[in-house]
Design a protein around this motif. Structure first.
Motif, PDB file in Angstrom:
ATOM      1  N   MET A   1     -11.480   2.127   3.799  1.00  0.00           N
ATOM      2  CA  MET A   1     -10.202   1.538   4.179  1.00  0.00           C
ATOM      3  C   MET A   1      -9.167   1.789   3.086  1.00  0.00           C
ATOM      4  O   MET A   1      -9.442   1.592   1.905  1.00  0.00           O
ATOM      5  CB  MET A   1     -10.356   0.028   4.399  1.00  0.00           C
ATOM      6  CG  MET A   1      -9.055  -0.670   4.798  1.00  0.00           C
ATOM      7  SD  MET A   1      -9.290  -2.456   5.061  1.00  0.00           S
ATOM      8  CE  MET A   1     -10.371  -2.424   6.474  1.00  0.00           C
ATOM      9  N   ASP A   2      -7.988   2.203   3.478  1.00  0.00           N
ATOM     10  CA  ASP A   2      -6.937   2.475   2.511  1.00  0.00           C
ATOM     11  C   ASP A   2      -6.359   1.172   2.019  1.00  0.00           C
ATOM     12  O   ASP A   2      -5.891   0.339   2.797  1.00  0.00           O
ATOM     13  CB  ASP A   2      -5.838   3.306   3.181  1.00  0.00           C
ATOM     14  CG  ASP A   2      -4.720   3.664   2.215  1.00  0.00           C
ATOM     15  OD1 ASP A   2      -4.903   3.402   1.017  1.00  0.00           O
ATOM     16  OD2 ASP A   2      -3.699   4.189   2.659  1.00  0.00           O
ATOM     17  N   THR A   3      -6.389   0.942   0.708  1.00  0.00           N
ATOM     18  CA  THR A   3      -5.853  -0.289   0.148  1.00  0.00           C
ATOM     19  C   THR A   3      -4.606  -0.020  -0.671  1.00  0.00           C
ATOM     20  O   THR A   3      -4.165  -0.861  -1.437  1.00  0.00           O
ATOM     21  CB  THR A   3      -6.900  -0.973  -0.748  1.00  0.00           C
ATOM     22  OG1 THR A   3      -7.292  -0.057  -1.774  1.00  0.00           O
ATOM     23  CG2 THR A   3      -8.114  -1.381   0.056  1.00  0.00           C
TER      24      THR A   3
ATOM     25  N   GLY B   1      -6.588 -11.397  -0.738  1.00  0.00           N
ATOM     26  CA  GLY B   1      -7.640 -10.442  -0.402  1.00  0.00           C
ATOM     27  C   GLY B   1      -9.014 -11.034  -0.186  1.00  0.00           C
ATOM     28  O   GLY B   1      -9.972 -10.291   0.020  1.00  0.00           O
TER      29      GLY B   1
ATOM     30  N   GLN C   1      -9.434 -11.109   5.500  1.00  0.00           N
ATOM     31  CA  GLN C   1      -8.464 -10.174   6.055  1.00  0.00           C
ATOM     32  C   GLN C   1      -7.860 -10.773   7.333  1.00  0.00           C
ATOM     33  O   GLN C   1      -8.542 -11.461   8.088  1.00  0.00           O
ATOM     34  CB  GLN C   1      -9.115  -8.825   6.376  1.00  0.00           C
ATOM     35  CG  GLN C   1      -9.492  -8.021   5.156  1.00  0.00           C
ATOM     36  CD  GLN C   1     -10.671  -8.615   4.405  1.00  0.00           C
ATOM     37  OE1 GLN C   1     -11.701  -8.905   4.995  1.00  0.00           O
ATOM     38  NE2 GLN C   1     -10.512  -8.818   3.104  1.00  0.00           N
TER      39      GLN C   1
ATOM     40  N   ARG D   1      -4.222 -10.067  12.540  1.00  0.00           N
ATOM     41  CA  ARG D   1      -2.973  -9.414  12.949  1.00  0.00           C
ATOM     42  C   ARG D   1      -1.895  -9.767  11.945  1.00  0.00           C
ATOM     43  O   ARG D   1      -2.037 -10.681  11.141  1.00  0.00           O
ATOM     44  CB  ARG D   1      -2.563  -9.860  14.358  1.00  0.00           C
ATOM     45  CG  ARG D   1      -2.465 -11.351  14.510  1.00  0.00           C
ATOM     46  CD  ARG D   1      -2.443 -11.772  15.982  1.00  0.00           C
ATOM     47  NE  ARG D   1      -2.468 -13.233  16.120  1.00  0.00           N
ATOM     48  CZ  ARG D   1      -3.593 -13.952  16.102  1.00  0.00           C
ATOM     49  NH1 ARG D   1      -4.760 -13.341  15.931  1.00  0.00           N
ATOM     50  NH2 ARG D   1      -3.553 -15.263  16.239  1.00  0.00           N
TER      51      ARG D   1
ATOM     52  N   SER E   1       1.195  -8.418   8.964  1.00  0.00           N
ATOM     53  CA  SER E   1       1.360  -7.470   7.859  1.00  0.00           C
ATOM     54  C   SER E   1       1.484  -8.185   6.525  1.00  0.00           C
ATOM     55  O   SER E   1       2.033  -9.284   6.442  1.00  0.00           O
ATOM     56  CB  SER E   1       2.624  -6.619   8.075  1.00  0.00           C
ATOM     57  OG  SER E   1       2.602  -5.959   9.316  1.00  0.00           O
TER      58      SER E   1
ATOM     59  N   GLU F   1       4.107  -2.037   2.777  1.00  0.00           N
ATOM     60  CA  GLU F   1       2.950  -2.607   3.462  1.00  0.00           C
ATOM     61  C   GLU F   1       1.656  -2.222   2.763  1.00  0.00           C
ATOM     62  O   GLU F   1       1.473  -1.070   2.340  1.00  0.00           O
ATOM     63  CB  GLU F   1       2.915  -2.125   4.916  1.00  0.00           C
ATOM     64  CG  GLU F   1       1.877  -2.855   5.759  1.00  0.00           C
ATOM     65  CD  GLU F   1       1.988  -2.509   7.225  1.00  0.00           C
ATOM     66  OE1 GLU F   1       0.993  -2.765   7.946  1.00  0.00           O
ATOM     67  OE2 GLU F   1       3.045  -1.995   7.651  1.00  0.00           O
ATOM     68  N   VAL F   2       0.756  -3.191   2.624  1.00  0.00           N
ATOM     69  CA  VAL F   2      -0.528  -2.977   1.958  1.00  0.00           C
ATOM     70  C   VAL F   2      -1.646  -3.571   2.798  1.00  0.00           C
ATOM     71  O   VAL F   2      -1.416  -4.370   3.702  1.00  0.00           O
ATOM     72  CB  VAL F   2      -0.566  -3.617   0.548  1.00  0.00           C
ATOM     73  CG1 VAL F   2       0.482  -3.030  -0.358  1.00  0.00           C
ATOM     74  CG2 VAL F   2      -0.396  -5.138   0.654  1.00  0.00           C
ATOM     75  N   THR F   3      -2.866  -3.167   2.464  1.00  0.00           N
ATOM     76  CA  THR F   3      -4.063  -3.762   3.043  1.00  0.00           C
ATOM     77  C   THR F   3      -4.991  -4.161   1.912  1.00  0.00           C
ATOM     78  O   THR F   3      -5.298  -3.341   1.048  1.00  0.00           O
ATOM     79  CB  THR F   3      -4.783  -2.766   3.973  1.00  0.00           C
ATOM     80  OG1 THR F   3      -3.903  -2.381   5.023  1.00  0.00           O
ATOM     81  CG2 THR F   3      -6.037  -3.400   4.579  1.00  0.00           C
TER      82      THR F   3
ATOM     83  N   ALA G   1      -8.662  -5.179   1.205  1.00  0.00           N
ATOM     84  CA  ALA G   1     -10.009  -5.262   1.755  1.00  0.00           C
ATOM     85  C   ALA G   1     -10.876  -6.251   0.981  1.00  0.00           C
ATOM     86  O   ALA G   1     -11.887  -6.736   1.497  1.00  0.00           O
ATOM     87  CB  ALA G   1     -10.669  -3.884   1.742  1.00  0.00           C
TER      88      ALA G   1
ATOM     89  N   ASP H   1      -8.535  -5.596  -4.669  1.00  0.00           N
ATOM     90  CA  ASP H   1      -7.355  -4.854  -4.239  1.00  0.00           C
ATOM     91  C   ASP H   1      -6.080  -5.635  -4.567  1.00  0.00           C
ATOM     92  O   ASP H   1      -5.092  -5.053  -5.016  1.00  0.00           O
ATOM     93  CB  ASP H   1      -7.415  -4.583  -2.728  1.00  0.00           C
ATOM     94  CG  ASP H   1      -8.558  -3.662  -2.348  1.00  0.00           C
ATOM     95  OD1 ASP H   1      -8.929  -2.810  -3.180  1.00  0.00           O
ATOM     96  OD2 ASP H   1      -9.075  -3.798  -1.231  1.00  0.00           O
TER      97      ASP H   1
END
Length: 269
Positions: free
Chosen positions: A1-3, A67, A70, A73, A75, A82-84, A86, A90
């Motif tokens: 997963m892209d963080t 983090g 998660q 839904r 952002s 925008e970030v993610t 996991a 992160d």
């Protein structure tokens, strides 16, 4: 997963870009909707309080923003990007730290060791490759951080189990600040503290803000929130229902927003 940072968002000219922002976050646990389109912002150079009754979604929102869990839904954005997240690491890489109510300190270690717990520094050169730690470097860095934030401890190597509740809270806050670049979340930092110790922790929160790290204060103590915060955001039933300037609000206003007695239009000011 892209963080990493994945999508730039636009902001109006002259508009302050939040350090950290939640947009329409939703999280469901089984049949329980903990968050329903929740929004939240942390601006540079501020203490923002996050308040709400039990079950309002405060803990869930903090875990999403740091983090630990998660979202289903919505952002997350850091500096408008925008970030993610996991996992907590992160968020930590983005300069976001959390001081939980249980502090997560190792009682048999001293303040200096606790500040570097899990992030120990190795000695330079071959000694570091052999696993030797840079104890002097860690101690000197810890002393500087404690001094910069006005925390006075007689011995930075003495076990934290021997410290008062307020001193242990200060060590936990200093550890977060040492590693944070953007935001520190503090969960009920004055719970179970006496009057003098509470005053010292509130002063430390102001010093953290003045050092350039924004603070998110999660608290049920409304007078303290008004005293130390610059801005207050209210959660109710999984949504943000109000935003206030702390300089223009009363305890009655906050209670009314938490219980739904004020509408969104009446509460946001």
């Amino acid at each position: 997963m892209d963080t990493g940072l994945v999508a730039k968002t636009e902001s109006s000219p002259g508009q302050v870009v939040p350090l950290l922002e939640a947009r329409s976050l939703g999280k469901t646990f089984g049949h329980v909707e903990a968050l329903i389109g929740a929004n939240f912002q942390v601006l540079p150079g501020e203490v923002v309080a996050l308040i709400g009754d039990n079950g309002a979604g405060k803990s869930t929102l903090v875990k999403l923003l740091s983090g630990a869990i998660q979202p289903d839904r919505g952002s997350l954005l850091v500096d408008g990007v925008e970030v993610t997240f996991a996992e907590p690491a992160d968020a930590q890489r983005q300069g976001i730290e959390v001081v939980y109510q249980d502090l997560a300190l190792a009682p048999d270690l001293g303040p200096a060791s606790n500040l570097f717990l899990g992030r120990e520094l190795s000695r330079p050169g071959i000694l570091g490759k052999l696993g030797f730690l840079d104890k002097r470097g860690m101690r000197d860095s810890a002393v500087r951080t404690l001094s910069d934030l006005g925390v006075d401890l007689r011995d930075v190597n003495a076990p934290v189990a021997n410290l008062s509740g307020g001193q242990r809270q200060s060590v936990a806050i200093c550890r977060a600040v040492m590693w944070a670049r953007r935001v520190v979340f503090m969960d009920e930092p004055t719970a179970a503290l006496g009057v003098v110790q509470t005053a010292r922790v509130l002063d430390l929160i102001r010093k953290v803000r003045d050092s350039g790290v924004a603070v998110v204060l999660v608290s049920h103590n409304m007078p303290q929130v008004i005293e130390v915060a610059d801005r207050i955001e209210v959660l109710r039933l999984g949504r943000r229902t109000a935003r206030f300037s702390a300089a223009e609000v009363t305890v009655d206003d906050l209670v009314a927003a938490m219980t739904g007695a004020l509408t969104q239009e009446e509460a946001e000011r």
